[in-house]
Write an enzyme that holds these catalytic residues in place. Sequence first.
Site, PDB file in Angstrom:
ATOM      1  N   HIS A 225     -48.491  47.931  -2.965  1.00 45.78           N
ATOM      2  CA  HIS A 225     -48.081  46.793  -3.497  1.00 45.78           C
ATOM      3  C   HIS A 225     -48.646  46.624  -4.695  1.00 45.78           C
ATOM      4  O   HIS A 225     -49.909  46.709  -5.087  1.00 45.78           O
ATOM      5  CB  HIS A 225     -48.205  45.352  -2.693  1.00 45.78           C
ATOM      6  CG  HIS A 225     -47.659  44.317  -3.597  1.00 45.78           C
ATOM      7  ND1 HIS A 225     -46.560  43.712  -3.104  1.00 45.78           N
ATOM      8  CD2 HIS A 225     -48.140  43.458  -4.326  1.00 45.78           C
ATOM      9  CE1 HIS A 225     -46.190  42.719  -3.940  1.00 45.78           C
ATOM     10  NE2 HIS A 225     -47.216  42.520  -4.804  1.00 45.78           N
ATOM     11  N   CYS A 226     -47.851  46.675  -5.878  1.00 47.33           N
ATOM     12  CA  CYS A 226     -48.517  46.828  -7.471  1.00 47.33           C
ATOM     13  C   CYS A 226     -48.333  45.242  -7.723  1.00 47.33           C
ATOM     14  O   CYS A 226     -47.438  44.704  -8.048  1.00 47.33           O
ATOM     15  CB  CYS A 226     -47.571  47.523  -8.097  1.00 47.33           C
ATOM     16  SG  CYS A 226     -47.961  47.777  -9.885  1.00 47.33           S
ATOM     17  N   PHE A 227     -49.534  44.773  -8.099  1.00 47.93           N
ATOM     18  CA  PHE A 227     -49.486  43.420  -8.685  1.00 47.93           C
ATOM     19  C   PHE A 227     -49.158  43.269 -10.003  1.00 47.93           C
ATOM     20  O   PHE A 227     -48.646  42.259 -10.446  1.00 47.93           O
ATOM     21  CB  PHE A 227     -51.208  43.070  -8.281  1.00 47.93           C
ATOM     22  CG  PHE A 227     -51.429  42.613  -7.007  1.00 47.93           C
ATOM     23  CD1 PHE A 227     -51.118  41.483  -6.632  1.00 47.93           C
ATOM     24  CD2 PHE A 227     -52.353  43.553  -6.174  1.00 47.93           C
ATOM     25  CE1 PHE A 227     -51.436  41.186  -5.179  1.00 47.93           C
ATOM     26  CE2 PHE A 227     -52.435  43.254  -4.882  1.00 47.93           C
ATOM     27  CZ  PHE A 227     -52.124  41.935  -4.242  1.00 47.93           C
TER      28      PHE A 227
ATOM     29  N   GLY B 285     -45.667  42.792  -9.363  1.00 47.40           N
ATOM     30  CA  GLY B 285     -45.542  41.809  -8.517  1.00 47.40           C
ATOM     31  C   GLY B 285     -44.352  42.238  -7.560  1.00 47.40           C
ATOM     32  O   GLY B 285     -43.481  41.220  -7.079  1.00 47.40           O
TER      33      GLY B 285
END
EC number: 2.3.1.225
Length: 263
Positions: A110-112, A115
Amino acid sequence: MLALRLLNVVAPAYFLCISLVTFVLQLFLFLPSMREDPTATPLFSPALLHGALFLFLSANALGNYVLVIQNSPDDLGTCQATSSQRSQCPPPSTHFCRVCSRVTLRHDHHCFFTGNCIGSRNMRNFVLFCLYTSLACLYSMVAGVAYISAVLSISFSHPLAFLTLLPTSISQFFSGAVLGSDMFVILMLYLWFAVGLACAGFCCHQLLLILRGQTRYQVRKGVAVRARPWRKNLQEVFGKRWLLGLLVPMFNVGTESSKQQDK
């Protein structure tokens, strides 16, 4: 979980703010300083070439950034572990993301900063996003170094000149020898350098996993994958039109994952 969801909102805003500040500095500081060269021809002036190259890098970085968000991995739902419904269960490469609250196909991480989860549908766009963001940051750092060198008459011929620039500039700033705008550019030089190296590292690591046919989630969980030729692994992610996608931000046309979505 609340902290992760908050980070999922703050990180994209942070990236967009850096992009906006970089664009403003390029437009109002770096480009005007290059127009002052009287010996340059209008067609091949440094300002025109610099502007075209920066526009190409930033357009690809932001274009792939939008595609990473737009092409979200499909929600496969949950698996009912009954003997009659085992064929409907997601494959072992899927993973339930607590931030997105969904099961994604070939989940990587999951790439913050986007998002969004990175999976089979947006893996290529994520790799190109990291590549062009790294190039845009490092190129902006080089342009900023040239600007600071001309404004403050600083020579960067010595290898340690860049490392000693920040502490020297801070002392000169408080003594009034360095303007606030120049000090801000110097701070942005180190930020561009850090973000550029980080994105380059992410890009190289992701390419290595793609060559092996693995995802970051599979490596973290120790999931074994069947050995395949590296060319087939690359084609599965980048497709046959990889050169077009390298020059222009576009969806994964011609990849194996897009073919599976069409069926």
